[in-house]
Design a protein around this motif. Structure first.
Motif, PDB file in Angstrom:
ATOM      1  N   PHE A   1      80.749  44.367  30.190  1.00 30.14           N
ATOM      2  CA  PHE A   1      81.711  43.603  30.987  1.00 30.14           C
ATOM      3  C   PHE A   1      82.439  44.477  31.995  1.00 30.14           C
ATOM      4  O   PHE A   1      83.086  43.973  32.924  1.00 30.14           O
ATOM      5  N   HIS A   2      82.337  45.807  31.842  1.00 29.23           N
ATOM      6  CA  HIS A   2      83.032  46.745  32.730  1.00 29.23           C
ATOM      7  C   HIS A   2      82.061  47.178  33.836  1.00 29.23           C
ATOM      8  O   HIS A   2      81.039  47.802  33.571  1.00 29.23           O
ATOM      9  N   GLU A   3      82.375  46.836  35.079  1.00 27.92           N
ATOM     10  CA  GLU A   3      81.438  47.050  36.188  1.00 27.92           C
ATOM     11  C   GLU A   3      81.108  48.523  36.391  1.00 27.92           C
ATOM     12  O   GLU A   3      79.941  48.892  36.592  1.00 27.92           O
ATOM     13  N   ALA A   4      82.122  49.393  36.335  1.00 29.27           N
ATOM     14  CA  ALA A   4      81.875  50.819  36.563  1.00 29.27           C
ATOM     15  C   ALA A   4      80.953  51.393  35.489  1.00 29.27           C
ATOM     16  O   ALA A   4      80.053  52.191  35.781  1.00 29.27           O
ATOM     17  N   ARG A   5      81.165  50.983  34.235  1.00 26.32           N
ATOM     18  CA  ARG A   5      80.303  51.480  33.158  1.00 26.32           C
ATOM     19  C   ARG A   5      78.870  50.984  33.333  1.00 26.32           C
ATOM     20  O   ARG A   5      77.912  51.724  33.072  1.00 26.32           O
ATOM     21  N   ALA A   6      78.709  49.740  33.743  1.00 24.52           N
ATOM     22  CA  ALA A   6      77.376  49.202  33.969  1.00 24.52           C
ATOM     23  C   ALA A   6      76.667  49.963  35.093  1.00 24.52           C
ATOM     24  O   ALA A   6      75.478  50.302  34.971  1.00 24.52           O
ATOM     25  N   ASP A   7      77.397  50.272  36.170  1.00 25.33           N
ATOM     26  CA  ASP A   7      76.803  51.016  37.290  1.00 25.33           C
ATOM     27  C   ASP A   7      76.421  52.433  36.858  1.00 25.33           C
ATOM     28  O   ASP A   7      75.352  52.941  37.235  1.00 25.33           O
TER      29      ASP A   7
END
Length: 316
Positions: free
Chosen positions: A144-150
């Motif tokens: 759910f965390h965009e930075a972690r996914a990127d």
């Protein structure tokens, strides 16, 4: 490309494990130069407790070799999921090998399997999934965390695993696993604060032929709520367990052999003076291999909740 397949020599751009000791390992990228905070391109020099390493010097070196540091030496190893778990940059708390081994076994992860995972976190478990399902399987991992996914997406590409994984930025508790994954998964794994909210979405993602489910929860209350939802949806073989790895302490001990010859002699009220001499003689020692529990026991990590979705369960 270090994780893709076994290699003999270090190539530029590889992730390399710099092994100093069992409790001191570092993951470094084999590139000759880096850009510092001022935007300047400088030589890539890695500092350790045993001195510095010019990273350019390890390019072309055979994996497993001993390399010289300015004040000592180290070994350069090809990374695998076990070593990566011990050296990865922590974006979140991670799951470690004892729990991971049980997860892989219970979910029956194998080449060709389709696995849905949420959340991605630091990618520790994801690397184990990818090793097990290559070369024909697929991992769909959500955070759910965009930075972690990127960051995870970029990491998988740099490790040579990008062709086997799709990373999503999505709140699966509220939005579910995209409609493209309905009925597509062989197994679903959840590592979420409220796994019970995502169980209905996991139910939809599993194949009509059935599949396996696992949730990792630090608290037993999370596991209980998850089990309630699993039961309502028709899952069976539901169980929760805690994996505590305990190593036995093995030692060789020398113990005196008991002399039972006195039991064979007839009882006598007369005292034999030779008895005192015999009692002073050294007793025979025999060596035994013994096992005992360690002084420090492993602490709690979390509860693993497993379940099976039987085939042909109607999905509204």
């Amino acid at each position: 490309m270090s994780f893709l397949k076994p290699k003999t020599h270090i190539e530029q751009g590889d992730i390399v494990i710099l092994y100093l000791s069992v409790n001191s390992m570092h993951a470094i990228e084999a590139v000759p130069t880096i850009v510092n905070k001022k935007g300047e391109t400088i030589a890539n020099i890695f500092q350790t407790p045993y001195g510095s390493l010019k990273v350019q010097s390890i390019i072309g070196v055979e994996y497993g070799s001993r390399v010289e540091l300015s004040k000592g030496w180290a070994h350069v190893l090809q990374p695998n999921p076990e070593l990566w778990t011990q050296t990865l940059p922590h974006r979140t708390q991670i799951i470690y090998t004892p729990d991971i081994s049980m997860i892989l076994h219970q979910l029956e992860v194998r080449p060709g399997a389709v696995i849905v995972e949420s959340g991605t976190g630091s990618g520790s478990l994801s690397h184990y999934f990818l090793r097990a399902l290559k070369p024909t399987g697929r991992l769909h991992t959500f955070d759910f965390h965009e930075a972690r996914a990127d960051q995870a997406r970029d990491e998988f590409k740099r490790h040579g695993l990008g062709d086997f994984v799709t990373v999503y930025h999505r709140d699966v508790c509220n939005l579910g696993f995209t409609s493209e994954l309905d009925g597509a998964a062989d197994a679903v794994f959840l590592d979420l604060p409220a796994p019970d909210l995502a169980v209905p979405h996991a139910f939809k993602a599993l194949k009509l032929s059935g599949g396996r489910f696992c949730s990792f929860s630090p608290c037993i209350e999370q596991s209980q709520r998850c089990i309630n939802v699993l039961t309502k949806l028709g899952f069976n073989e539901i169980c929760s367990m805690e994996v505590l790895q305990q190593e036995s302490v093995i030692k060789t001990r020398s113990l005196p052999v008991i002399d039972l010859e006195f039991l064979k002699a007839p009882k006598s009220t007369e005292r034999n003076p030779n008895d005192d001499i015999k009692s002073k003689e050294p007793k025979e020692l025999k060596k035994y291999l013994t096992s005992s529990n360690p002084q420090v026991l492993p602490g709690h990590t979390g509860f693993l909740t497993f379940a099976t979705l039987p085939p042909n369960i109607p999905k509204a």
